[in-house]
Scaffold this motif. Structure first.
Motif, PDB file in Angstrom:
ATOM      1  N   ASP A  74       1.532  -2.220   2.466  1.00 27.49           N
ATOM      2  CA  ASP A  74       0.076  -2.172   3.239  1.00 27.49           C
ATOM      3  C   ASP A  74       0.117  -1.143   1.967  1.00 27.49           C
ATOM      4  O   ASP A  74      -1.102  -0.673   1.362  1.00 27.49           O
ATOM      5  CB  ASP A  74       0.574  -1.929   4.567  1.00 27.49           C
ATOM      6  CG  ASP A  74       0.326  -0.308   5.059  1.00 27.49           C
ATOM      7  OD1 ASP A  74       1.831  -0.573   4.990  1.00 27.49           O
ATOM      8  OD2 ASP A  74       0.378  -0.131   6.806  1.00 27.49           O
ATOM      9  N   GLU A  81      -5.982  -6.760   6.445  1.00 26.69           N
ATOM     10  CA  GLU A  81      -7.273  -5.904   7.223  1.00 26.69           C
ATOM     11  C   GLU A  81      -8.053  -5.557   6.682  1.00 26.69           C
ATOM     12  O   GLU A  81      -8.924  -5.006   6.508  1.00 26.69           O
ATOM     13  CB  GLU A  81      -6.627  -5.630   8.781  1.00 26.69           C
ATOM     14  CG  GLU A  81      -8.044  -5.463   8.880  1.00 26.69           C
ATOM     15  CD  GLU A  81      -7.816  -4.520  10.869  1.00 26.69           C
ATOM     16  OE1 GLU A  81      -8.668  -3.120  11.548  1.00 26.69           O
ATOM     17  OE2 GLU A  81      -6.587  -4.933  11.375  1.00 26.69           O
ATOM     18  N   HIS A  82      -7.136  -4.397   5.990  1.00 21.05           N
ATOM     19  CA  HIS A  82      -8.098  -3.419   4.904  1.00 21.05           C
ATOM     20  C   HIS A  82      -8.396  -4.585   3.317  1.00 21.05           C
ATOM     21  O   HIS A  82      -9.568  -4.305   3.239  1.00 21.05           O
ATOM     22  CB  HIS A  82      -6.340  -2.862   3.954  1.00 21.05           C
ATOM     23  CG  HIS A  82      -6.917  -1.644   2.714  1.00 21.05           C
ATOM     24  ND1 HIS A  82      -8.253  -1.162   3.159  1.00 21.05           N
ATOM     25  CD2 HIS A  82      -7.095  -1.471   1.686  1.00 21.05           C
ATOM     26  CE1 HIS A  82      -8.123  -0.701   1.936  1.00 21.05           C
ATOM     27  NE2 HIS A  82      -7.789  -1.152   1.568  1.00 21.05           N
ATOM     28  N   ARG A 123       5.663  -0.648  13.419  1.00 18.92           N
ATOM     29  CA  ARG A 123       3.482  -0.738  11.910  1.00 18.92           C
ATOM     30  C   ARG A 123       4.090  -2.097  11.536  1.00 18.92           C
ATOM     31  O   ARG A 123       4.945  -3.519  11.783  1.00 18.92           O
ATOM     32  CB  ARG A 123       4.384  -0.099  10.745  1.00 18.92           C
ATOM     33  CG  ARG A 123       3.640   1.500  11.067  1.00 18.92           C
ATOM     34  CD  ARG A 123       3.714   2.254   9.849  1.00 18.92           C
ATOM     35  NE  ARG A 123       3.080   2.082   9.113  1.00 18.92           N
ATOM     36  CZ  ARG A 123       3.418   1.431   7.373  1.00 18.92           C
ATOM     37  NH1 ARG A 123       4.506   1.628   7.650  1.00 18.92           N
ATOM     38  NH2 ARG A 123       1.586   0.778   6.385  1.00 18.92           N
ATOM     39  N   GLU A 175      -1.926  -4.654   8.486  1.00 16.20           N
ATOM     40  CA  GLU A 175      -2.142  -3.622   8.443  1.00 16.20           C
ATOM     41  C   GLU A 175      -3.591  -4.249   6.726  1.00 16.20           C
ATOM     42  O   GLU A 175      -4.758  -3.694   6.568  1.00 16.20           O
ATOM     43  CB  GLU A 175      -2.148  -2.548   8.271  1.00 16.20           C
ATOM     44  CG  GLU A 175      -1.604  -2.443   9.841  1.00 16.20           C
ATOM     45  CD  GLU A 175      -0.943  -0.596   9.252  1.00 16.20           C
ATOM     46  OE1 GLU A 175      -1.151  -0.308   8.958  1.00 16.20           O
ATOM     47  OE2 GLU A 175      -0.126  -0.839  10.306  1.00 16.20           O
ATOM     48  N   ARG A 206      -3.122 -13.683  12.365  1.00 13.53           N
ATOM     49  CA  ARG A 206      -2.933 -12.105  12.572  1.00 13.53           C
ATOM     50  C   ARG A 206      -2.648 -12.781  13.998  1.00 13.53           C
ATOM     51  O   ARG A 206      -3.746 -12.788  15.261  1.00 13.53           O
ATOM     52  CB  ARG A 206      -3.998 -11.416  13.032  1.00 13.53           C
ATOM     53  CG  ARG A 206      -3.894  -9.801  13.113  1.00 13.53           C
ATOM     54  CD  ARG A 206      -4.095  -9.072  12.505  1.00 13.53           C
ATOM     55  NE  ARG A 206      -3.660  -7.788  13.123  1.00 13.53           N
ATOM     56  CZ  ARG A 206      -4.359  -6.604  12.646  1.00 13.53           C
ATOM     57  NH1 ARG A 206      -6.226  -6.741  12.160  1.00 13.53           N
ATOM     58  NH2 ARG A 206      -4.145  -5.628  13.526  1.00 13.53           N
ATOM     59  N   LYS A 208      -3.345  -0.398  -0.114  1.00 12.81           N
ATOM     60  CA  LYS A 208      -4.400   0.858   0.284  1.00 12.81           C
ATOM     61  C   LYS A 208      -4.828   1.369  -0.670  1.00 12.81           C
ATOM     62  O   LYS A 208      -6.119   2.078  -0.042  1.00 12.81           O
ATOM     63  CB  LYS A 208      -4.180   0.780   1.921  1.00 12.81           C
ATOM     64  CG  LYS A 208      -3.630  -0.008   2.711  1.00 12.81           C
ATOM     65  CD  LYS A 208      -3.534   0.847   4.258  1.00 12.81           C
ATOM     66  CE  LYS A 208      -3.366   0.106   5.290  1.00 12.81           C
ATOM     67  NZ  LYS A 208      -3.142   0.320   7.353  1.00 12.81           N
TER      68      LYS A 208
END
Length: 172
Positions: free
Chosen positions: A83, A38-39, A30, A35, A164, A87
């Motif tokens: 992450d 991006e979120h 992962r 992540e 990224r 989130k």
């Protein structure tokens, strides 16, 4: 939020922070930092598109910039499951607060600090040791000033995380 607090946090924790690159990578392949960024960018872009917030800097922008800067310097080493914390839908009202809202910054930092302490208790490593030692106040200074110094593009059509690369190496 003084720049002096930012410098003091780096002075106090800089040696530990620079060693994070030797911390383990997530075993499952992962990319928790990628992540998370991006979120966070999606949350902020959606709120801007809906007219909920304007184009000025917000807590979520500061956090995305800070996580992105960490990814630039450390890749995914020592990222754990951070992450999942970022989130959490319950954080959205905090993320949408203006960047200068110290109560919102502190609420986010307290939540993140608690998560790093939990990770350190269950699976201690170099990164969790360093992260668990950061006080919420130090974390606020790091996130706020990293947001100011390394801010990512905001608004509709803004570029995604420029750091990224899809690889776990510093892009230079």
């Amino acid at each position: 939020m003084s720049f002096g607090a930012y410098l003091r946090a780096w002075a106090r924790h800089g040696a530990g922070l620079t060693r994070i690159r030797s911390a383990p990578l997530p075993e499952d392949g992962r990319q928790p930092r990628a992540e998370a960024v991006e979120h966070l960018q999606q949350v902020m872009a959606s709120a801007r598109a809906a007219g909920t917030i304007g184009g000025e800097q917000h807590v979520g922008d500061d956090l995305a910039a800070c996580v992105s800067a960490f990814r630039l310097f450390f890749g995914e080493h020592g990222s754990g499951t951070i992450d999942e914390t970022f989130k959490d839908p319950a954080l959205v009202p905090i993320l949408l607060q203006p960047s200068g809202n110290s109560a919102a910054q502190l609420a986010l930092a307290a939540r993140e600090s608690a998560e790093w302490r939990r990770m350190h208790t269950t699976n201690p490593d170099l990164a969790t040791t360093v992260a668990a030692r950061l006080s919420p106040t130090e974390r606020v200074a790091l996130q706020y000033w990293t947001g100011k110094l390394f801010g990512l593009p905001r608004g509709p059509g803004a570029a995604q995380d420029p750091y990224r690369t899809g690889a776990d190496t510093i892009p230079w």
